[in-house]
Design a protein around this motif. Structure first.
Motif, PDB file in Angstrom:
ATOM      1  N   GLU A 234       1.019  10.229  -4.801  1.00 50.33           N
ATOM      2  CA  GLU A 234       1.773  11.555  -4.346  1.00 50.33           C
ATOM      3  C   GLU A 234       2.443  11.870  -5.491  1.00 50.33           C
ATOM      4  OE1 GLU A 234       3.487  10.337  -0.756  1.00 50.33           O
ATOM      5  OE2 GLU A 234       1.523  10.345   0.547  1.00 50.33           O
TER       6      GLU A 234
ATOM      7  N   GLU B 169       1.958   1.997  -3.463  1.00 59.80           N
ATOM      8  CA  GLU B 169       0.782   2.642  -4.252  1.00 59.80           C
ATOM      9  C   GLU B 169       0.668   4.040  -3.715  1.00 59.80           C
ATOM     10  OE1 GLU B 169      -3.658   1.525  -5.188  1.00 59.80           O
ATOM     11  OE2 GLU B 169      -2.224   0.023  -4.281  1.00 59.80           O
ATOM     12  N   LYS B 170       0.690   4.443  -2.510  1.00 60.37           N
ATOM     13  CA  LYS B 170       0.505   5.728  -2.001  1.00 60.37           C
ATOM     14  C   LYS B 170       1.626   6.758  -2.511  1.00 60.37           C
ATOM     15  CE  LYS B 170       0.079   8.094   2.407  1.00 60.37           C
ATOM     16  NZ  LYS B 170       1.449   9.000   2.413  1.00 60.37           N
ATOM     17  N   GLN B 171       3.065   6.285  -2.432  1.00 59.71           N
ATOM     18  CA  GLN B 171       3.972   7.128  -3.076  1.00 59.71           C
ATOM     19  C   GLN B 171       3.675   7.444  -4.513  1.00 59.71           C
ATOM     20  OE1 GLN B 171       7.898   5.667  -2.526  1.00 59.71           O
ATOM     21  NE2 GLN B 171       8.756   7.352  -3.321  1.00 59.71           N
TER      22      GLN B 171
ATOM     23  N   ILE C  75       0.837  -1.232  -0.031  1.00 56.46           N
ATOM     24  CA  ILE C  75      -0.055  -0.014   0.062  1.00 56.46           C
ATOM     25  C   ILE C  75       0.845   1.328  -0.153  1.00 56.46           C
ATOM     26  CG2 ILE C  75      -1.733   1.288   1.522  1.00 56.46           C
ATOM     27  CD1 ILE C  75      -3.128  -1.456   2.110  1.00 56.46           C
ATOM     28  N   GLU C  76       2.091   1.198   0.713  1.00 56.75           N
ATOM     29  CA  GLU C  76       2.789   2.336   0.620  1.00 56.75           C
ATOM     30  C   GLU C  76       3.418   2.703  -0.392  1.00 56.75           C
ATOM     31  OE1 GLU C  76       3.469   4.779   3.165  1.00 56.75           O
ATOM     32  OE2 GLU C  76       1.851   3.868   4.086  1.00 56.75           O
TER      33      GLU C  76
END
Length: 350
Positions: free
Chosen positions: A98, A93-95, A90-91
């Motif tokens: 962003e 994907e989040k990056q 998930i991190e």
């Protein structure tokens, strides 16, 4: 049939490129890059892709850095980027989001998902570009309208003491010619062309008894007349518009003199804004070569001689010879917009 849109596939693994190319080729033009550096080059080329499928794990420049650089470049920042990667956290994907990516597809890829996501984001991109075009067109219309209003206000002020109001048309062209002659950039030159008509807008605030007096003004009347520059600045205000700001500058300073003996502030030399130094030449030239209730028109040769005498006194000495070099263009405008001809338009454009 409309031209196929272009997808740029970026992956350091040739097998992955082959897979995506096989999925996309029936529906799109496909370009490929095996590293981030090449991807950035292709994306910023004249034939930019419509969408980028971007791997994350690549040597030297990874996908995150490529995306960051794409979004930092005005040429490529609007191109949709979809990450296609084996990174499933998930991190990760989040990056990606962003950094400006519009979507995130995990490997191994599914053909229906890839095609559906691409179709969706291309449609959104097309809508975005269409909206930007509409906004640009509307903004240009607003700017044109604003410029036309300024021109007409300038002529309205001129009608108080000029029978035809053609003075502002002629001197605006003279200002433009001089700005071009000394190498001012096109954008500023066009702003000056549209701002110059407002140089005497403050005359609206001068009583007719003073403004239209056929003889020489006495000291008290001269003090009143000088107030038109501040009236003009007040009328134009302190709007953030580049055009209105330049018009205010011209209105306030075009009666300053190179030797410091002008008004309202007694500025001298290059402390006087360039716009006002240009307009001062254009304004005085047209005033002298035009018939007024209190004088005949001067011959051009007499005005040229005066300008040479006043170089370094009234006028910027570097601008005088440049202005006189514009005389062939100036004479054309004098003929085209002479006071004894009916103006076919109220605008300044040809």
């Amino acid at each position: 049939m409309s031209e196929l849109q272009t997808i740029l596939v970026v992956d350091d693994n040739p097998d992955n490129i082959d897979v995506l190319t096989g999925i996309l080729r029936p529906y799109y033009k496909v370009k490929a890059a095996i590293n981030g550096k090449l991807a950035l080059k292709i994306a910023s080329s004249k034939a930019k892709p419509d969408l980028i499928l971007l791997d994350i794990m690549m040597p030297e420049i990874d996908g995150y850095q490529v995306c960051k650089e794409l979004k930092a470049n005005p040429v490529t920042r609007h191109i949709p980027v979809i990450f296609v990667t084996a990174k499933t956290e998930i991190e990760d994907e989040k990056q990606g989001f962003e950094l400006g990516a519009v979507d995130y597809i995990t490997k191994p890829v599914s053909m229906p998902i890839v095609l559906a996501r691409i179709k969706t984001h291309l449609a959104l991109y097309d809508q975005q570009r269409a909206l930007e075009d509409q906004v640009k067109e509307r903004t240009e219309q607003i700017e044109h309208t604003r410029a036309e209003i300024i021109k007409r206000l300038g002529r309205a002020a001129e009608y108080k003491d000029n029978e035809t109001g053609m003075h502002v048309i002629r001197m605006s062209y003279y200002s433009k010619f001089l700005a071009q002659k000394i190498g001012c950039d096109d954008s500023w030159t066009e702003l000056l062309f549209n701002a110059a008509p407002m140089h005497d807008i403050g005359k609206i605030g001068i009583p007719d008894a003073v403004l239209l007096k056929p003889g020489k003004l006495n000291d008290e009347e001269w003090v009143i007349m000088q107030k038109h520059v501040q009236y003009g600045a007040d009328i134009l205000g302190t709007d953030d518009s580049e055009l209105l700001s330049l018009a205010r500058e011209v209105a306030l300073y075009h009666h300053e003199k190179w030797n410091g003996k002008g008004y309202p502030h007694g500025l001298s030399g290059e402390d006087i804004p360039l716009s006002a130094r240009i307009v001062a030449l254009a304004d005085v030239f047209d005033a002298l070569t035009s018939v007024r209730p209190y004088k005949e028109a001067w011959p051009i040769e007499k005005v040229e001689a005066l300008f040479k005498e006043e170089a370094g006194q009234h006028f910027d000495p570097a601008l005088v010879p440049e202005f006189l070099a514009c005389m062939p263009q100036i004479k054309e405008i004098m003929s085209k917009y002479s006071d004894d001809k009916e103006a076919e338009t109220f605008g300044l454009t040809e």
